[in-house]
Scaffold this motif. Structure first.
Motif, mmCIF file in Angstrom:
data_model
loop_
_atom_site.group_PDB
_atom_site.id
_atom_site.type_symbol
_atom_site.label_atom_id
_atom_site.label_comp_id
_atom_site.label_asym_id
_atom_site.label_seq_id
_atom_site.Cartn_x
_atom_site.Cartn_y
_atom_site.Cartn_z
ATOM 1 N N ILE A 166 114.407 28.130 -84.257
ATOM 2 C CA ILE A 166 114.482 26.974 -83.353
ATOM 3 C C ILE A 166 115.444 27.312 -82.225
ATOM 4 C CG2 ILE A 166 115.087 24.530 -83.097
ATOM 5 C CD1 ILE A 166 112.632 25.051 -84.878
ATOM 6 N N ALA A 182 113.492 20.879 -83.922
ATOM 7 C CA ALA A 182 113.186 21.309 -85.294
ATOM 8 C C ALA A 182 112.221 20.338 -85.974
ATOM 9 C CB ALA A 182 114.471 21.432 -86.107
ATOM 10 N N TYR A 200 117.585 29.794 -89.435
ATOM 11 C CA TYR A 200 117.976 28.392 -89.299
ATOM 12 C C TYR A 200 119.391 28.306 -88.757
ATOM 13 C CZ TYR A 200 120.421 29.141 -93.753
ATOM 14 O OH TYR A 200 121.239 29.625 -94.728
ATOM 15 N N THR A 204 119.656 22.611 -87.930
ATOM 16 C CA THR A 204 118.222 22.543 -88.237
ATOM 17 C C THR A 204 117.903 22.624 -89.724
ATOM 18 O OG1 THR A 204 117.931 24.955 -87.955
ATOM 19 C CG2 THR A 204 117.670 23.555 -85.997
#
Length: 434
Positions: A166, A182, A200, A204
């Motif tokens: 993300i 996200a 990650y 997120t």
């Protein structure tokens, strides 16, 4: 219609995101569902893997497809956008769909186009699903176009979902925080379907955990299973050692996608292969090694730290957002060259100032634009860049800019073309004498 007339019709008659931006983005799945229902719901006639993410989803899709076809599976691959040929979006075992299929599909669906008024992307998704069903593939790798939750591809029921990472991109459509972005990407998570998270962030991880839990979807964080314990970038090849977190077993791979950012994508690919093996897919280590080592040859992937000339070195990379440019600057630090020349063009709806702030002030710049309405004109880009001490001339198109860079470069220099997928797609190798 001829093939050329058919493609012209698709480009001109349908809203196309690459040309006009957010106005072409349909914020629901209604049109895609209507199109596919009229076509007999082809998406229900093949197995699939769904891949979303801000960056890396294209490379991840191609590497996974290369491994599967090496393992003997008839593998469909749907990606976007294309660089040179529209049919790059729809491939089986690395071969583009036929021109005749594109003509016949569009002719068949034209009456429905008049009624539904779909976007260019919605039509291409329906076309890909129809081709895959018609050709009776074993499995398809489906790359999300934009976001996830409302993306046209999100009508499939995959065996496995993957979210690569993300980052900040398309905030005008996906949201103004990493949590919101996200949540849109997490929209591809399906009930009772495993989902792999490649990377990650603290912001997120809870989003993925909550969406997966609400769907009873097994959640796999790739970095909790594997990590890159060593890597070397030499002679435009990337050698990687991957270590199993639980067994401490080390496995070496050589990737023909030499961008150092592939050290992140490969973890998601290896995790996905492990999941597929658990689902009954027969994939050997040798097939994985060959697949990731010959991804470009097997799938036709281009534009990922792609070497197209030597003396001077000319590299193409489709990096176009903040995270992508950060990866590019890290790669430049590992590269050997006398002087650096950057041919750059961007589209209006990107974080232009944030990207320019990351670029090296010691490079020679050639500001240009892709030949699409969304492109930021080269003079405006040049003026914006000047405030970040980036200096260079402006050129009306990428090939004129690249020609100027080649003329000015020493044989030991490096020329990088980046900033827009569409800019890279317009590079003509004739400029290089190839």
């Amino acid at each position: 219609m001829t093939y050329e007339e058919t493609i012209a019709y698709l480009y001109n008659a349908l809203p196309m995101f690459s040309r006009i931006g957010a106005a072409a983005y349909k914020k629901d799945l209604t049109n895609t569902l209507l199109l596919c229902e009229a076509l007999g719901n082809p998406q229900n006639h093949f197995r699939s893997i769904h891949i979303a993410g801000t960056n890396g989803k294209g490379s991840t899709s191609h590497m996974l497809a290369a491994v599967l076809q090496t393992a003997g599976y008839k593998t469909g691959l749907y990606t976007s956008p294309h660089l040179k040929d529209f049919r790059e979006r729809i491939k089986i075992n690395g071969a583009m769909c036929s021109k005749q299929f594109v003509i016949e599909f569009v002719e068949k669906i034209q009456p429905l186009i008049a009624t539904v008024q779909p976007s260019f992307f919605e039509i291409t998704v329906a076309m890909a699903f129809s081709w895959f069903a018609q050709e009776k593939i074993d499995i398809a790798i489906i790359e999300v176009g934009l976001g996830g939750r409302l993306d046209s591809t999100n009508i499939i029921q995959p065996l496995l979902s993957i979210i690569t990472n993300i980052g900040w991109d398309h905030m005008n459509m996906l949201g103004d925080s990493l949590e919101k972005i996200a949540a849109e990407k997490a929209g591809i998570i399906k009930p009772n379907t495993p989902v792999i998270i490649g990377e990650y962030l603290p912001e997120t991880k809870p989003v993925f955990s909550n969406v997966a839990a609400s769907n009873n979807a097994p959640l796999i964080f790739a970095s909790e299973l594997f990590y890159v314990s060593d890597w070397q970038y030499q002679h435009h090849k990337l050698e990687i050692t991957i270590t199993n977190v639980h067994t401490n077993e080390h496995v070496n791979y050589q990737l023909d996608l030499p961008g150092v950012y592939q050290t992140k994508n490969i973890i998601a690919v290896i995790t996905a292969i492990q999941q597929l093996q658990q689902l009954g897919y027969s994939i050997s280590h040798e097939q994985v090694f060959k697949g990731v080592g010959q991804t470009k040859q097997l799938t036709g992937l281009h534009g990922r730290w792609e070497l197209i000339n030597q003396h001077p070195t000319v590299i193409l990379d489709v990096a176009h957002n903040v995270d992508g440019i950060k990866q590019i600057t890290a790669q430049l630090e590992l590269s050997n060259y006398h002087a650096l020349h950057i041919v750059i063009g961007m589209v209006k709806d990107k974080e232009i100032d944030a990207v320019l702030a990351l670029l090296p002030i010691t490079a020679h710049y050639y500001f240009t634009k892709a030949q699409i309405p969304r492109a930021l004109d080269e003079i405006t880009l040049q003026e914006k860049a000047a405030s970040y001490l980036l200096k260079g001339n402006a050129f009306a198109d990428v090939n004129t800019a690249l020609e100027a860079a080649i003329t000015q470069a020493h044989k030991d220099d490096l020329i990088l073309v980046c900033g827009s997928v569409f800019l890279v797609g317009e590079v003509n190798n004739l400029v290089l004498g190839n």
